[in-house]
Design a protein around this motif. Structure first.
Motif, PDB file in Angstrom:
ATOM      1  N   LEU A   1       8.306  -5.140  -8.969  1.00 54.67           N
ATOM      2  CA  LEU A   1       9.261  -5.005  -7.871  1.00 54.67           C
ATOM      3  C   LEU A   1      10.370  -6.048  -7.974  1.00 54.67           C
ATOM      4  CD1 LEU A   1       6.734  -4.455  -4.938  1.00 54.67           C
ATOM      5  CD2 LEU A   1       8.308  -2.746  -5.849  1.00 54.67           C
ATOM      6  N   ASP A   2      10.002  -7.278  -8.328  1.00 54.72           N
ATOM      7  CA  ASP A   2      10.997  -8.342  -8.475  1.00 54.72           C
ATOM      8  C   ASP A   2      11.998  -8.032  -9.584  1.00 54.72           C
ATOM      9  OD1 ASP A   2       9.956  -9.817  -6.403  1.00 54.72           O
ATOM     10  OD2 ASP A   2       8.728 -11.115  -7.684  1.00 54.72           O
ATOM     11  N   ALA A   3      11.571  -7.206 -10.543  1.00 48.08           N
ATOM     12  CA  ALA A   3      12.469  -6.808 -11.635  1.00 48.08           C
ATOM     13  C   ALA A   3      13.388  -5.662 -11.221  1.00 48.08           C
ATOM     14  CB  ALA A   3      11.644  -6.409 -12.860  1.00 48.08           C
ATOM     15  N   GLY A   4      13.276  -5.208  -9.970  1.00 56.81           N
ATOM     16  CA  GLY A   4      14.162  -4.149  -9.483  1.00 56.81           C
ATOM     17  C   GLY A   4      13.665  -2.746  -9.723  1.00 56.81           C
ATOM     18  N   ILE A   5      12.399  -2.600 -10.070  1.00 53.43           N
ATOM     19  CA  ILE A   5      11.825  -1.284 -10.369  1.00 53.43           C
ATOM     20  C   ILE A   5      11.040  -0.798  -9.155  1.00 53.43           C
ATOM     21  CG2 ILE A   5      10.251  -0.007 -11.885  1.00 53.43           C
ATOM     22  CD1 ILE A   5      10.825  -2.218 -14.012  1.00 53.43           C
ATOM     23  N   ASN A   6      11.235   0.454  -8.773  1.00 54.30           N
ATOM     24  CA  ASN A   6      10.504   1.045  -7.649  1.00 54.30           C
ATOM     25  C   ASN A   6       9.077   1.402  -8.064  1.00 54.30           C
ATOM     26  OD1 ASN A   6      12.926   1.021  -6.124  1.00 54.30           O
ATOM     27  ND2 ASN A   6      13.549   2.949  -7.074  1.00 54.30           N
ATOM     28  N   VAL A   7       8.139   1.191  -7.145  1.00 51.10           N
ATOM     29  CA  VAL A   7       6.724   1.411  -7.452  1.00 51.10           C
ATOM     30  C   VAL A   7       6.093   2.348  -6.430  1.00 51.10           C
ATOM     31  CG1 VAL A   7       4.453   0.322  -7.705  1.00 51.10           C
ATOM     32  CG2 VAL A   7       6.507  -0.868  -8.527  1.00 51.10           C
ATOM     33  N   GLU A   8       5.310   3.307  -6.936  1.00 57.59           N
ATOM     34  CA  GLU A   8       4.416   4.089  -6.093  1.00 57.59           C
ATOM     35  C   GLU A   8       3.004   3.686  -6.471  1.00 57.59           C
ATOM     36  OE1 GLU A   8       5.122   8.257  -6.345  1.00 57.59           O
ATOM     37  OE2 GLU A   8       6.968   8.173  -5.169  1.00 57.59           O
ATOM     38  N   THR A   9       2.172   3.414  -5.461  1.00 64.10           N
ATOM     39  CA  THR A   9       0.821   2.928  -5.741  1.00 64.10           C
ATOM     40  C   THR A   9      -0.168   3.515  -4.751  1.00 64.10           C
ATOM     41  OG1 THR A   9      -0.464   0.909  -6.177  1.00 64.10           O
ATOM     42  CG2 THR A   9       0.997   0.874  -4.267  1.00 64.10           C
ATOM     43  N   THR A  10      -1.456   3.364  -5.047  1.00 69.62           N
ATOM     44  CA  THR A  10      -2.516   3.905  -4.184  1.00 69.62           C
ATOM     45  C   THR A  10      -3.426   2.774  -3.711  1.00 69.62           C
ATOM     46  OG1 THR A  10      -4.016   4.315  -6.055  1.00 69.62           O
ATOM     47  CG2 THR A  10      -2.506   6.096  -5.432  1.00 69.62           C
ATOM     48  N   LEU A  11      -3.976   2.951  -2.511  1.00 69.84           N
ATOM     49  CA  LEU A  11      -4.847   1.932  -1.926  1.00 69.84           C
ATOM     50  C   LEU A  11      -5.724   2.558  -0.857  1.00 69.84           C
ATOM     51  CD1 LEU A  11      -5.405  -1.222  -1.652  1.00 69.84           C
ATOM     52  CD2 LEU A  11      -3.765  -1.152   0.248  1.00 69.84           C
ATOM     53  N   ASN A  12      -6.988   2.136  -0.805  1.00 71.87           N
ATOM     54  CA  ASN A  12      -7.862   2.503   0.306  1.00 71.87           C
ATOM     55  C   ASN A  12      -7.844   1.388   1.340  1.00 71.87           C
ATOM     56  OD1 ASN A  12      -8.813   5.081  -0.338  1.00 71.87           O
ATOM     57  ND2 ASN A  12     -10.365   4.253  -1.733  1.00 71.87           N
ATOM     58  N   VAL A  13      -7.907   1.756   2.615  1.00 71.01           N
ATOM     59  CA  VAL A  13      -7.720   0.804   3.706  1.00 71.01           C
ATOM     60  C   VAL A  13      -8.768  -0.306   3.683  1.00 71.01           C
ATOM     61  CG1 VAL A  13      -9.134   2.044   5.409  1.00 71.01           C
ATOM     62  CG2 VAL A  13      -7.165   0.681   6.168  1.00 71.01           C
ATOM     63  N   GLN A  14      -9.963  -0.037   3.149  1.00 76.84           N
ATOM     64  CA  GLN A  14     -11.020  -1.051   3.144  1.00 76.84           C
ATOM     65  C   GLN A  14     -10.701  -2.233   2.232  1.00 76.84           C
ATOM     66  OE1 GLN A  14     -11.499   2.172   2.370  1.00 76.84           O
ATOM     67  NE2 GLN A  14     -12.690   2.432   0.509  1.00 76.84           N
ATOM     68  N   HIS A  15      -9.673  -2.112   1.409  1.00 76.59           N
ATOM     69  CA  HIS A  15      -9.298  -3.201   0.509  1.00 76.59           C
ATOM     70  C   HIS A  15      -8.318  -4.190   1.151  1.00 76.59           C
ATOM     71  CE1 HIS A  15     -11.406  -1.619  -2.971  1.00 76.59           C
ATOM     72  NE2 HIS A  15     -10.904  -0.421  -2.708  1.00 76.59           N
ATOM     73  N   LEU A  16      -7.860  -3.918   2.373  1.00 76.02           N
ATOM     74  CA  LEU A  16      -6.989  -4.877   3.051  1.00 76.02           C
ATOM     75  C   LEU A  16      -7.805  -6.128   3.407  1.00 76.02           C
ATOM     76  CD1 LEU A  16      -4.841  -2.620   5.407  1.00 76.02           C
ATOM     77  CD2 LEU A  16      -4.086  -3.858   3.378  1.00 76.02           C
ATOM     78  N   GLU A  17      -7.256  -7.273   3.064  1.00 79.78           N
ATOM     79  CA  GLU A  17      -7.978  -8.537   3.202  1.00 79.78           C
ATOM     80  C   GLU A  17      -8.469  -8.794   4.623  1.00 79.78           C
ATOM     81  OE1 GLU A  17      -5.897 -12.366   2.303  1.00 79.78           O
ATOM     82  OE2 GLU A  17      -7.061 -12.180   0.450  1.00 79.78           O
ATOM     83  N   SER A  18      -7.622  -8.515   5.617  1.00 76.59           N
ATOM     84  CA  SER A  18      -7.954  -8.835   6.999  1.00 76.59           C
ATOM     85  C   SER A  18      -9.081  -7.959   7.547  1.00 76.59           C
ATOM     86  CB  SER A  18      -6.717  -8.691   7.894  1.00 76.59           C
ATOM     87  OG  SER A  18      -6.320  -7.338   7.985  1.00 76.59           O
ATOM     88  N   LEU A  19      -9.369  -6.848   6.876  1.00 77.41           N
ATOM     89  CA  LEU A  19     -10.391  -5.922   7.368  1.00 77.41           C
ATOM     90  C   LEU A  19     -11.748  -6.124   6.715  1.00 77.41           C
ATOM     91  CD1 LEU A  19      -8.273  -2.637   7.500  1.00 77.41           C
ATOM     92  CD2 LEU A  19      -9.029  -4.013   9.441  1.00 77.41           C
ATOM     93  N   ASN A  20     -11.873  -7.162   5.888  1.00 76.36           N
ATOM     94  CA  ASN A  20     -13.093  -7.348   5.107  1.00 76.36           C
ATOM     95  C   ASN A  20     -14.339  -7.413   5.987  1.00 76.36           C
ATOM     96  OD1 ASN A  20     -14.769  -9.334   2.884  1.00 76.36           O
ATOM     97  ND2 ASN A  20     -13.558  -7.626   2.116  1.00 76.36           N
ATOM     98  N   ASP A  21     -14.299  -8.208   7.054  1.00 78.54           N
ATOM     99  CA  ASP A  21     -15.458  -8.332   7.943  1.00 78.54           C
ATOM    100  C   ASP A  21     -15.727  -7.032   8.689  1.00 78.54           C
ATOM    101  OD1 ASP A  21     -16.031 -11.043   7.376  1.00 78.54           O
ATOM    102  OD2 ASP A  21     -14.343 -11.637   8.623  1.00 78.54           O
TER     103      ASP A  21
END
Length: 387
Positions: A141-161
């Motif tokens: 992203l810092d190089a100016g390239i657009n990114v599409e990515t995938t993620l499951n909500v359980q991987h968000l750091e704040s939701l670990n507990d």
């Protein structure tokens, strides 16, 4: 996964990559856009949707390449690869074995308009330039390239507990919430838990020998329903933040009733218990958020302090957030209501005499005049409390 023939193309020479980066060093580029396809479990269709959109972009003439996609052998996903260009993966040696990782430097050297990066929470093999794939994405992203990515909500750091409490599983690979919060676009890839379990039973997600184990662990319907609700709440919060940013940018002060936000106004001059209970019932009926607001103008008497203690105690028992402000009562209530897009205000009937209101003005009159887009409920005091 078996990569298309493009994997066998000649990889860029490292010296050539360095030279290109050096040439661009003195020419800052605008940061790329990040789009996240968010789900709540494996098999909901995140990678499929990402590839499907990538093919549509390509048909519209946009340059799209695959930085890293994992199909897990799912036929429908494999078919979506189509003729998208694939950046060959980088081989990393670790403990006598060879692993394949996304070649971030090759992607930056290629400089496509869009790159697909699957499984954002992935941890790279030791010896890689960066520990986490989300760090690779940040570099892209810092190089100016657009990114599409995938993620499951359980991987968000704040939701670990929270996820552990639901599933009894600690998710080891996490992504800082800021990465998702700063995303330019988030798309929820949704499916009902029952439909997802049907996919699992058909063998569309895992091989047959893993299906029963998955259904007894992560893929229990209760787990999936709870995780889905968490994901939907995350999306709702993102939409809410987008609306807030838009209203602030456009200097819009009138409340937009996209969801109900109820505000109860607490006063130390007499009990607000009735107001708090009324506000709580309204919020339960409308499934809206509720806050209790007290404006402090001067140190209260012992009697007033006792009234406030009782009011705050009830609010806490009902799990109602309490906000204390300082300043002019009317100014602060109006400011808070506007900034927080309150849609309904619950306030008690004034206990001041008509002469006081004639000289100093009526608070209720001012609120109804300046907050025209907001519903204001004036709750009368019980007869035995009336002056």
């Amino acid at each position: 996964m078996t990569q298309p023939d493009a994997n066998r193309e000649k990889r860029p020479d490292p010296e050539e990559i360095l030279a290109r980066v050096m040439r661009q060093e003195n020419h800052p580029t605008k940061r790329g856009r990040l789009k996240v396809f968010l789900g709540f479990a494996a098999g909901v269709g995140k990678t499929f949707e990402m590839l499907n959109e990538a093919n549509r972009r390509k048909q519209r003439g946009q340059e799209v390449v695959i930085g890293y996609v994992e199909t897990h052998g799912r036929q429908g996903t494999v078919e979506q690869l189509g003729d998208l260009e694939v950046i060959p993966r980088k081989k990393v040696e670790y403990r006598g074995a060879t692993f394949e990782e996304m070649d971030t430097e090759a992607i930056i050297a290629r400089r496509p308009r869009w790159v697909l990066v699957d499984e954002l929470a992935h941890t790279n093999v030791p010896g890689s330039l960066r520990e986490k794939r989300w760090q690779d994405v940040e570099a892209i992203l810092d190089a100016g390239i657009n990114v599409e990515t995938t993620l499951n909500v359980q991987h968000l750091e704040s939701l670990n507990d929270t996820v552990h409490d639901i599933t009894n599983v600690w998710v080891r690979e996490t992504v800082p919430d800021k990465i998702v919060r700063d995303a330019d676009e988030i798309k929820m890839v949704d499916i009902t838990p029952r439909s997802l379990i049907n996919r699992l039973e058909r063998g569309d997600i895992y091989k047959a020998d893993k299906v029963q184990q998955a259904m007894q662990n992560w893929f229990r319907e209760g787990n999936l329903s709870a995780l889905r609700e968490i994901a939907l709440r995350e999306i709702a919060q993102e939409v809410d933040d987008d609306v807030t940013a838009y209203r602030k940018d456009k200097h819009i002060q009138d409340a937009w009733n996209t969801s109900d936000r109820i505000m109860v106004c607490i006063t130390p001059s007499r009990s607000s218990l009735r107001l708090i209970r009324r506000g709580w019932r309204i919020s339960q009926r409308l499934h809206g958020s509720l806050v209790a607001v007290y404006v402090e103008t001067k140190p209260g008497t012992s009697e007033e302090q006792e009234i406030l203690r009782n009011d705050f105690a009830l609010a806490e028992r009902l799990k109602i957030p309490i906000v204390t402000l300082q300043g002019n009562v009317g100014n602060e209530l109006i400011r808070y209501a506007r900034e927080n897009r309150i849609t309904q205000m619950v306030i008690g009937h004034s206990s001041h005499s008509r002469w006081h209101e004639f000289v100093y003005g009526s608070l209720v009159h001012r609120l109804t005049k300046e907050l025209r887009s907001m519903d204001i409920l004036i709750v009368a005091q019980p007869q035995e409390q009336a002056e």
